[in-house]
Design an enzyme around this catalytic site. Structure first.
Site, PDB file in Angstrom:
ATOM      1  N   HIS A  72       0.881  -0.875  -0.072  1.00  0.00           N
ATOM      2  CA  HIS A  72      -0.147  -0.116  -0.138  1.00  0.00           C
ATOM      3  C   HIS A  72       0.476   1.462   0.142  1.00  0.00           C
ATOM      4  O   HIS A  72       0.802   2.091  -0.378  1.00  0.00           O
ATOM      5  CB  HIS A  72      -0.848  -0.053   1.291  1.00  0.00           C
ATOM      6  CG  HIS A  72      -2.122  -0.960   0.910  1.00  0.00           C
ATOM      7  ND1 HIS A  72      -3.562  -0.480   1.049  1.00  0.00           N
ATOM      8  CD2 HIS A  72      -2.101  -2.289   0.631  1.00  0.00           C
ATOM      9  CE1 HIS A  72      -4.224  -1.514   0.663  1.00  0.00           C
ATOM     10  NE2 HIS A  72      -3.377  -2.879   0.337  1.00  0.00           N
ATOM     11  N   ASP A  73       2.254   1.341   0.593  1.00  0.00           N
ATOM     12  CA  ASP A  73       2.971   2.506  -0.006  1.00  0.00           C
ATOM     13  C   ASP A  73       3.525   2.448  -0.657  1.00  0.00           C
ATOM     14  O   ASP A  73       4.093   3.425  -1.737  1.00  0.00           O
ATOM     15  CB  ASP A  73       3.874   2.128   1.572  1.00  0.00           C
ATOM     16  CG  ASP A  73       4.689   3.722   1.484  1.00  0.00           C
ATOM     17  OD1 ASP A  73       3.879   5.059   1.461  1.00  0.00           O
ATOM     18  OD2 ASP A  73       5.761   3.667   2.056  1.00  0.00           O
ATOM     19  N   VAL A  76       2.088   3.008  -4.418  1.00  0.00           N
ATOM     20  CA  VAL A  76       0.848   4.207  -4.943  1.00  0.00           C
ATOM     21  C   VAL A  76       2.249   5.237  -5.019  1.00  0.00           C
ATOM     22  O   VAL A  76       2.640   6.103  -4.345  1.00  0.00           O
ATOM     23  CB  VAL A  76       0.391   4.332  -3.173  1.00  0.00           C
ATOM     24  CG1 VAL A  76      -0.663   5.446  -4.538  1.00  0.00           C
ATOM     25  CG2 VAL A  76      -0.699   3.505  -3.440  1.00  0.00           C
TER      26      VAL A  76
END
Ligand code: HEM
Ligand SMILES: *[C@@H]1O[C@H](CO)[C@@H](O)[C@H](O)[C@H]1NC(C)=O
Length: 331
Positions: A72-73, A76
């Protein structure tokens, strides 16, 4: 004596650096290096590893979170710890978006950061701590040890507005999933291997009820349905009740290739999990990973390394955050 050996060693290093540089012509240079903190905070990686071990012993599911964090880090736009920022009056945090649904245990990353800050204040970025805790979390879950580079800086703004562009939804088509990953340099076997992360952890009923109500999705293995119905008894789950199904009932705490056998057996919980086993581009890799844990680990390691080097902030870009949940105050 010591210093001449040191010089010899330095000379050797620069020779290998040149050789590597030539080897990598055409490759994208991330600006990251192995053991970035070896002079500025030599104990950094060891402190993180010790904290991960300690915290994992007490809260097993925090390892699921460290693993999910790297996706998720890093997927993105950049591995810049933007995921960890809290909302402010001017910007919404990524954590509060629907794509981040169910993310948890952020406070244990703060615990690791505090331990590192005690030893080396203001030196080690939250982005590196996020990546290294994922690496050590993968080992705690029985997965491979993946050497990863460091030297990331922390971003100064939330990327909440970009989440949907980069993170696929639970029901997205495989074409679109492959496109999104390919845009950050991850190929088809890499995608299949990364989804193997759904071999641990849980999925909340809100992400599943559309496959159960009003009619049961015929793609689901009928043997698996009663369990899912028992865990998710309401078509509209009570948002206050924590209702979920374990991603892999067989070995829920192990990062292993059981995920691939599950999805081939129509026991994949998310629609993307199920589609992965049936799309003709991904199915051959699913079958190969179901047969060989070594092959799964090899592809998984390669893909995590690529993911971890996605477009980092380095050098004088970004900052070293003092606290992972907020940008530093400018004076
Ligand atoms: C197409 C791509 C992906 C989609 C649509 C997706 C979606 C989801 C969803 C909906 C959940 C359930 C969250 C909940 O209800 O609590 C979940 C859980 C999880 N995902 Fe993914 N995911 C994807 C790829 C990945 C990747 C690449 C990783 C890691 C590298 C990952 C790691 C995890 C982990 C570890 C969990 C369990 C979390 C926990 O138990 O706290 N996922 N994912
Ligand atoms: C996917 O699920 C979401 C709800 O989680 C829904 O709003 C959306 O329309 C669905 N998309 C597709 C392509 O079915």
């Amino acid at each position: 004596m010591g210093s001449s050996w040191g010089l010899l060693f330095l000379g050797f290093l620069s020779l290998t650096a040149v050789a590597l540089g030539e080897d990598e012509v055409g490759a994208k240079h991330s600006g990251l290096v192995m053991d970035f903190y070896k002079e500025s905070c030599p104990q950094a990686e060891e402190i993180i590893r010790e904290q991960v071990k300690l915290l994992y012993k007490r809260h097993k599911n925090t390892a699921f979170s460290w693993l999910r964090n790297i996706f998720h880090d890093c997927a993105v736009q950049s591995c810049d710890a933007s995921l960890l920022l809290d909302s402010t009056r001017r910007s919404l945090s990524e954590k509060e978006m629907d794509r981040s649904f169910g993310m948890r245990n952020f406070r244990y990353l703060d615990t690791i950061k505090e331990a590192v800050e005690r030893e080396c204040p203001g030196v080690v970025s939250c982005a590196d701590i996020l990546v290294l805790s994922a690496r050590d979390g993968i080992v705690a879950l029985g997965g491979p040890y993946i050497p990863l580079k460091t030297g990331r800086k922390d971003g100064r703004r939330s990327r909440a507005d970009l989440l949907e562009q980069y993170l696929p939804d639970h029901n997205e088509s495989i074409s679109s999933v492959l496109d999104k990953f390919s845009a950050i340099g991850i190929d088809t076997p890499g995608v299949v291997a990364l989804l193997g992360s759904h071999s641990v952890g849980r999925t909340h009923c809100v992400k599943l009820v559309h496959r159960l109500y009003p009619d049961v999705d015929p793609d689901l293995n009928p043997d698996h349905v009663p369990h899912m119905l028992k865990k998710c008894p309401d078509p509209i789950p009570d948002p206050k009740a924590v209702q979920y199904v374990r991603n892999d009932r067989g070995t829920p705490m192990k990062l292993d290739n059981n995920y691939y056998r599950n999805i081939l057996d129509n026991k994949g919980l998310l629609q993307v999990d199920h589609q992965l086993a049936y799309d003709k581009r991904t199915r051959p890799f699913v079958k190969k990973m179901a047969k060989s844990q070594d092959y799964f680990f090899k592809e998984f390691s390669r893909a995590i390394a690529v993911l971890s080097e996605n477009n980092p902030l380095t050098g004088d870009q970004g900052e070293i955050r003092k606290q992972c949940n907020a940008v530093n105050k400018l004076h």
